[in-house]
Design an enzyme around this catalytic site. Structure first.
Site, PDB file in Angstrom:
ATOM      1  CG  ASP A 192      -2.193   1.179   1.248  1.00 33.99           C
ATOM      2  OD1 ASP A 192      -2.289   0.822   0.421  1.00 33.99           O
ATOM      3  OD2 ASP A 192      -2.130   1.624   1.989  1.00 33.99           O
ATOM      4  CD  GLU A 252      -1.871   2.043  -3.636  1.00 34.29           C
ATOM      5  OE1 GLU A 252      -2.766   2.756  -3.805  1.00 34.29           O
ATOM      6  OE2 GLU A 252      -0.921   2.838  -2.491  1.00 34.29           O
TER       7      GLU A 252
HETATM    8  C1  NOJ Z   1      -4.379   2.625  -1.132  1.00 35.86           C
HETATM    9  C2  NOJ Z   1      -5.629   2.230  -0.684  1.00 35.86           C
HETATM   10  O1  NOJ Z   1      -5.692   1.135  -2.068  1.00 35.86           O
HETATM   11  C3  NOJ Z   1      -6.605   2.397  -0.289  1.00 35.86           C
HETATM   12  O2  NOJ Z   1      -7.946   2.141  -0.023  1.00 35.86           O
HETATM   13  C4  NOJ Z   1      -6.527   3.049   1.208  1.00 35.86           C
HETATM   14  O3  NOJ Z   1      -7.585   4.529   1.124  1.00 35.86           O
HETATM   15  C5  NOJ Z   1      -4.560   4.201   0.897  1.00 35.86           C
HETATM   16  N1  NOJ Z   1      -3.993   3.432   0.400  1.00 35.86           N
HETATM   17  C6  NOJ Z   1      -4.675   4.000   2.410  1.00 35.86           C
HETATM   18  O4  NOJ Z   1      -4.068   3.248   3.098  1.00 35.86           O
END
Ligand code: NOJ
Ligand code: CA
Length: 513
Positions: A192, A252
């Site tokens: 993440d 990500e």
């Molecule tokens: C990316 C995640 O996919 C999202 O759902 C989340 O709110 C943020 N990162 C913070 O962790």
């Protein structure tokens, strides 16, 4: 890779919240659909200030979702169905309820406990101005004041304090978390906010205090690549000869340009980094072609993971303006070299749910922007598993006292999207995905075949993958005469007189030049 948002996937015990037992029961469905692996978004104990991305214990399962024993059962049963599982690692921040943050609050300014997070004195005579001008990704500022007057940084919600990655105890803590899940047998990690974590010393103000994907004082910091080299060596240290084999990770990373993305893909960097181009580019032939070229120039083979949707963005049927366009997009996605990530419900053609009463909305982005952004709840509505009945099969119909309503309301008619409602129709969304995934396994060119663009009219894209596969996509409003071919393997819409209608795609065999 099939992304499961566990609280919205399938509810086994009738409390209106999806759970691990619900997912285990659907493994045969996923195997039959043709997926190889599941990415499970956070299922850890969490106060749910951000749908579980506010973790209060990194080594357990939220009791509303299941137990560690059930998690192990998921991995075991997954193997029986040839489905691996990767878990979501949330290293940029934890929940404000996490014991480490609670200890930091209790220990006070200047303590080693506080140094695991980013606490600073405020600006102004009374210290009542935040330490810098950084904005929260969910709206408002990225700082909240603790009772003793210091401020702490949170790039997301105030219930998600950012860790201080320059303190060596933080990487050490997360290496333990990574090993905990790898030791249990997960196939890897989705990371993440993988462009985040490190912040520039001194936390300087942003010149323009706006969210952006450009490198700045808190994104794409150079230190991150050293960390990923370490994580890669941890992943690679797990033997690959024992199923589930090699361990992987997908970051990500939201980036402004290929050059920002490139260092993440160093040979000893992350195995995969998402390409969000099919989400962020305009749905037009030249833009999509440029996005595909830029990505393939950076990373070949399975290192290029493609994605049309996830739990953070508007569902493709709604975003692209029609079910037809989303069907064409699915065939494009699944024909590109690289791996494909599907988000639960994409195979059912679920639209974004736009009519959710304000009182039912959960996304912190909705609340922190005071409703200016509706947030992401509309793509997180619990799935329909049967045409009718309570919760359209999301919860069992026979649970004691009938199931509790799903945690986010489903719209009327949601059951028409359920698998049984679609299975008998050869032209349904569900069968399009199922057929495409079967072909993806059986057509050799869809494995390692390189992509070669073929000439085609404006507003269309046609490419070959060798040997003998051609994909044609019509983005425009005029019918596209199909390129020379032997057979039509699959098309997203009925062909008329050898032409592909607007907003449609087809897979062909032949030796096109
Ligand atoms: C990316 C995640 O996919 C999202 O759902 C989340 O709110 C943020 N990162 C913070 O962790
Ligand atoms: Ca449940």
């Amino acid at each position: 890779m099939y992304q499961v948002y566990p609280r919205s996937f399938a509810d086994d015990n009738g409390d209106g919240i999806g759970d691990l037992r619900g997912l285990i029961a659907k493994l045969p469905y996923l195997e039959d659909l043709g997926v190889d692996a599941v990415w499970l978004t956070p299922f850890y104990p969490s106060p749910l200030a951000d749908g579980g991305y506010d973790v209060s214990d990194y080594r357990d399962v939220d009791p509303r979702i299941g137990t560690l024993e059930e998690f192990d059962e998921l991995l075991r049963t997954g193997r029986e169905h040839n489905i691996r599982v990767i878990v979501d690692l949330v290293p940029n921040h934890c929940s404000s309820e996490h014991p480490l943050f609670q200890a930091a609050l209790a220990a006070g300014p200047g303590s080693p406990e506080r140094d695991l997070f980013i606490f600073r004195e405020g600006r102004g005579d009374a210290g009542d101005e935040p330490p810098n001008n950084w904005p929260s990704n969910f709206g408002g500022r990225a700082w909240t004041r603790a009772a003793d007057g210091q401020w702490y940084l949170h790039l997301f919600d105030s219930a998600q304090p950012d860790f201080n990655w320059l303190n060596p105890a933080v990487p050490e803590f997360f290496e333990g978390v990574i090993r905990f899940w790898l030791d249990r047998g997960v196939a890897g990690l989705r990371i993440d906010v993988a462009h985040g974590m490190f912040k520039e010393e001194g936390l300087p103000d942003l010149a323009v205090p706006e969210r952006s994907n450009r490198p700045n004082s808190y994104t794409h910091r150079p230190e991150i690549h050293e960390l990923y080299r370490t994580w890669r060596s941890v992943l690679d240290s797990y033997p690959a000869d024992d199923y589930p084999g090699e361990r992987t990770a997908v970051g990500e990373v939201w980036a402004d340009s290929p050059s920002t993305l490139a260092p993440y893909l160093a040979p000893d960097g992350l195995p995969q980094v998402f390409n969000f181009e099919l989400i962020t580019s305009p749905w037009k032939a030249p833009d999509i072609r440029a996005a595909v070229d830029a990505t393939l120039a950076l990373a070949g083979g399975s290192r290029a993971p493609w994605v049309l949707g996830n739990h953070d963005v508007t569902r493709p049927v709604t975003r692209l303006g029609s079910p037809e366009a989303a069907r064409a997009a699915a065939l494009l996605l699944l024909a590109l070299p690289g791996s494909a990530y599907l988000y639960q419900g994409e195979e059912l053609g679920l639209p974004e749910v736009t009519r959710i009463p304000d009182a039912a909305r959960q996304d912190p982005r909705f609340h922190r922007t005071k409703g200016r952004s509706v947030g992401r709840d509309g793509c997180r509505v619990p799935l329909p598993w049967s045409p009718d009945g309570p919760a359209y099969g999301f919860s069992p119909a026979d649970s004691p006292g009938s199931p509790v309503a799903p945690w986010l309301p489903q719209p009327d008619g949601w059951g028409t999207y359920s698998p049984p409602a679609q299975a008998g129709d050869p032209d349904s969304f569900y069968n399009l995905y199922r057929n495409a995934l079967r072909l993806r396994r059986s057509v050799p060119a869809l494995g390692a075949g390189a992509l070669r663009w073929l000439e085609s009219p404006d507003d269309t894209l046609v490419f070959a993958r060798d040997p003998g596969f051609v994909c044609a996509v019509n983005f425009g409003s005029a019918p596209l005469p199909l390129p020379a071919h032997d057979t039509v393997l699959l098309s997203s819409a009925p062909l008329a007189d050898g032409t592909l209608p607007p907003r449609a795609a087809a897979w062909l065999t032949g030796t096109a030049e």
